[in-house]
Scaffold this motif. Structure first.
Motif, PDB file in Angstrom:
ATOM      1  N   ARG A 200      33.918  39.309  36.251  1.00 52.14           N
ATOM      2  CA  ARG A 200      34.116  38.546  37.485  1.00 52.14           C
ATOM      3  C   ARG A 200      35.520  38.685  38.027  1.00 52.14           C
ATOM      4  NH1 ARG A 200      31.599  34.342  34.314  1.00 52.14           N
ATOM      5  NH2 ARG A 200      33.528  33.124  34.374  1.00 52.14           N
ATOM      6  N   THR A 201      36.469  39.079  37.198  1.00 50.91           N
ATOM      7  CA  THR A 201      37.869  39.112  37.614  1.00 50.91           C
ATOM      8  C   THR A 201      38.314  40.473  38.142  1.00 50.91           C
ATOM      9  OG1 THR A 201      38.527  39.599  35.323  1.00 50.91           O
ATOM     10  CG2 THR A 201      38.470  37.285  35.997  1.00 50.91           C
ATOM     11  N   VAL A 202      37.437  41.466  38.136  1.00 48.76           N
ATOM     12  CA  VAL A 202      37.817  42.794  38.614  1.00 48.76           C
ATOM     13  C   VAL A 202      37.267  43.012  40.016  1.00 48.76           C
ATOM     14  CG1 VAL A 202      37.903  43.743  36.292  1.00 48.76           C
ATOM     15  CG2 VAL A 202      35.769  43.861  37.574  1.00 48.76           C
ATOM     16  N   ASP A 203      37.722  44.074  40.673  1.00 45.77           N
ATOM     17  CA  ASP A 203      37.240  44.402  42.013  1.00 45.77           C
ATOM     18  C   ASP A 203      35.756  44.764  41.967  1.00 45.77           C
ATOM     19  OD1 ASP A 203      39.749  43.975  43.031  1.00 45.77           O
ATOM     20  OD2 ASP A 203      40.348  46.091  42.894  1.00 45.77           O
ATOM     21  N   PRO A 204      35.035  44.556  43.076  1.00 46.73           N
ATOM     22  CA  PRO A 204      33.593  44.870  43.097  1.00 46.73           C
ATOM     23  C   PRO A 204      33.265  46.306  42.707  1.00 46.73           C
ATOM     24  CG  PRO A 204      34.174  43.536  45.001  1.00 46.73           C
ATOM     25  CD  PRO A 204      35.466  43.888  44.323  1.00 46.73           C
TER      26      PRO A 204
END
Length: 668
Positions: free
Chosen positions: A629-633
């Motif tokens: 959830r904390t990384v770029d899409p």
């Protein structure tokens, strides 16, 4: 002789020996010296002196530190044509002789170095290869990319291979994107060259931050008649995204993968309306049977929804049972008294009382089932213990017994869905029909409570059945153990006097679908004719003979008067057994039913259920892990899709079967 002034010597050429990683070459006047960076001892550094004396010193000097390069230096003595096998290294042979090694303070550079390959004497270390090995490991095992900046990981890597330059998180993420692009092309080629059609399933994911995601997965049966599935996309939805915009996004992804023209069906999680997708495909792409088999809904989600209704109806009684079990287990004296009451009430069961896990609905069912077995003991406890106040009335116990009977069927059906070795579309029809029949019976109950619950559940079920009934029946017909007989058996129980008309509708639907396959270009081609040269290798010859194959198929059917479908249905059913593999059966019988086998390949690959075994009994939905959830899409999609694609590479995951040479070390 003391050296007064020393300046680093200019290196006319690169010092490739491993020892120069531990010596500094300095020059004074016409003499060259090699100064040990660990103990500052000066040795001859002339090019005519070789490196043997430096190696000898290195072995003695490094034994007083945490370095142990004996394995690396020993590789020099092996023959050049030997192969290094990591699986054969006996780490117990490497023993440290110092009980208290001197700790070394490491300094880790944050920026990656550009050197690609460093020669360690006769051993070659490949920095880039090792870097991508690390990125693959992170993707394959779902590790957070930030692990490369953890101090413990850096120390481990430096002790294992001092030459490896640990990358930053951003560099590893970039490497993951590179691997993703390469693996995506492989999957693209696989899907493009498939002999049959593809069915796509769309699954919803959530996060505690209320962000929604959609995963698109391709389901198909390959040329070896193996059921396969590969994640295509993992999409992050915007909070303002409408249903139509989501439909457009799904269509775009399918077009990007070039699967839109061979798409057979789309399976969705719930009962949300995605009519826009079906309308677009009906207008722009060929769909079979007027799209009746295109829009499929997940059967496991239906069962979970029905189970939720049963648990909601029993919520007051379930809470009383929980409190009753807590009271019985609150003291040893109460437990002993309860056991005595059980003996007096002739309770004969091996099931012990236990508290359920509220997020596992099958656990709640087992708790209720065990409580019912001890019903007599609870009655006596109620009569003789004035402190026991959370007891159930006779009516409540009767409701629990009736509803638990229905819950038992739902648990058994879910177990079949989640534990099947071959989760092809044919396994779902008899299970769903059993639920249908039981709901019909419960709707006839004279008890208002039971009848009201059953009617509510039947409303949901009818909505599912009306949309997916044909998609369940046709795969069952293509099961040689059942054919039309299974449809006739269940429809007589479900539809009573209307059964003949319903059975005829299904039979005509199967024939209509078969006729569409028969009229497709190349439907007369078989794998055997393509492999024996009858079709030819050139495109011109192939096109000419394809027309001949169609003519041969048509005239052959006219002469025999029996089509693939007729021949299949008229033959006796195959004996039932638990080890039956329907895909192997169709693989063997493809030459006998060339057209029907094409139809079976597409239909049996429909993902009627989209839930994994881990989520089948879970009351919640699919939640994305925190580190994703904390990384770029784009990184999130690369990590999730990459893990799925990479784990499919080795068929046998035993370490002995994995090729470990070369990874990062190889002999020259």
């Amino acid at each position: 002789m003391e050296i007064q002034a020393e300046t680093p010597a200019k290196k006319p050429k690169r010092l490739t020996s491993v020892v120069w990683n531990h010596f500094e070459r300095v020059r004074k006047a016409d003499a060259c010296y090699a100064v040990c960076v660990h103990c500052q001892k000066k040795l001859s550094g002339s090019s005519n002196s070789g490196t043997t004396h430096l190696r000898n010193h290195l072995m003695r000097c490094l034994k007083r530190s945490n370095f142990d390069v004996s394995q690396i230096l020993a590789a020099k003595r092996k023959r050049k044509d030997d192969t290094v096998s990591i699986a054969n290294v006996n780490y117990e042979d490497v023993q440290r002789k110092e009980d208290n090694p001197i700790p070394i303070a490491y300094k880790f550079d944050q920026e990656p170095k550009m050197e690609e390959t460093v020669n360690l004497g006769s051993v070659k270390f490949d920095q880039e290869r090792s870097r991508f090995d690390l990125a693959r490991m992170i993707m394959l095992h779902d590790y957070p990319p930030t692990m490369v900046e953890h101090v413990g990981f850096k120390i481990f890597v430096k002790n294992l291979q001092p030459m490896f330059e640990v990358m930053t998180t951003s560099v590893i993420e970039s490497d993951c994107l590179t691997i993703y692009a390469k693996e995506r092309q492989k999957v693209f080629e696989i899907l493009r060259n498939l002999p049959g059609r593809i069915s796509v399933s769309a699954g919803m994911w959530w996060s505690p931050e209320n962000t929604e995601y959609v995963s698109l997965t391709a389901n198909y049966i390959d040329d070896q008649w193996k059921l396969q599935k590969k994640i295509l996309n993992f999409l992050t939805l915007e909070s303002s995204q409408t249903e139509d915009s989501l439909s457009d996004l799904i269509i775009k992804c399918l077009i990007d993968w070039d699967v839109d023209r061979k798409l057979f069906s789309l399976t969705l999680d719930d009962f949300s309306s995605y009519n826009h997708i079906k309308e677009w495909f009906s207008q722009n792409r060929p769909v079979l049977k007027n799209g009746e088999l295109f829009d499929i809904r997940c059967s496991s989600h239906l069962i979970k929804s029905l189970m939720k209704d049963t648990m909601e109806s029993l919520k007051p009684m379930t809470e009383k049972i929980r409190e009753s079990i807590r009271y019985v287990k609150s003291a040893m004296s109460i437990q002993e008294k309860f056991n005595e009451f059980g003996q007096q009430a002739s309770v004969n069961t091996s099931k012990s009382l236990f508290l359920d896990n509220s997020i596992r609905w099958n656990s709640t069912y087992f708790m209720l089932e065990s409580a019912i077995e001890h019903r007599g003991a609870f009655y006596l406890l109620q009569e003789h213990d004035q402190h026991y106040t959370m007891f159930l009335s006779d009516q409540e116990w009767n409701w629990v017994v009736s509803v638990t009977s229905l819950m038992k069927l739902l648990v058994e059906v879910t177990f079949v869905f989640s534990q099947s070795n071959y989760p092809t579309a044919n396994i779902y029809f008899p299970e769903i029909c059993d639920v249908h029949i039981q709901l019909i019976d419960y709707c006839k109950s004279p008890d208002d409570f039971i009848r009201s619950l059953a009617e509510k559940m039947k409303g949901k079920f009818d909505k599912y059945w009306g949309k997916c009934g044909s998609a369940l029946a046709i795969p069952a017909i293509l099961d040689p153990r059942f054919k039309m007989k299974l449809v006739e058996y269940y429809y007589k129980q479900i539809y009573d006097s209307d059964a003949p008309d319903r059975i005829r509708e299904v039979s005509e639907g199967v024939r209509e679908l078969f006729n569409e396959y028969s009229s497709e270009p190349g439907s007369g081609d078989t794998e055997s004719t393509q492999s024996n040269g009858l079709v030819g290798t050139g495109n011109v010859v192939r096109d000419r003979l394809r027309g001949f194959d169609k003519f041969l198929n048509e005239t052959g059917n006219q002469q025999s008067g029996v089509s693939d479908l007729d021949k299949y249905l008229e033959e006796p059913v195959f004996p039932r057994n638990h080890d039956f593999n329907i895909l192997n059966w169709w693989k063997v019988h493809t030459p006998r039913y060339p057209i029907l086998s094409m139809m079976a390949r597409d239909i049996l690959g429909i993902p009627v259920s989209t839930l994994t075994p881990e989520l089948a009994f879970h009351s919640g939905g699919r939640v994305v892990d925190h580190h994703l959830r904390t990384v770029d899409p784009d990184i999130r999609q690369a990590l999730i899709c990459g893990q799925d694609w990479l784990k499919m590479e080795p068929e046998d995951t035993n370490t002995s079967s994995l090729a470990v040479v070369p990874l990062a070390v190889e002999l020259t």
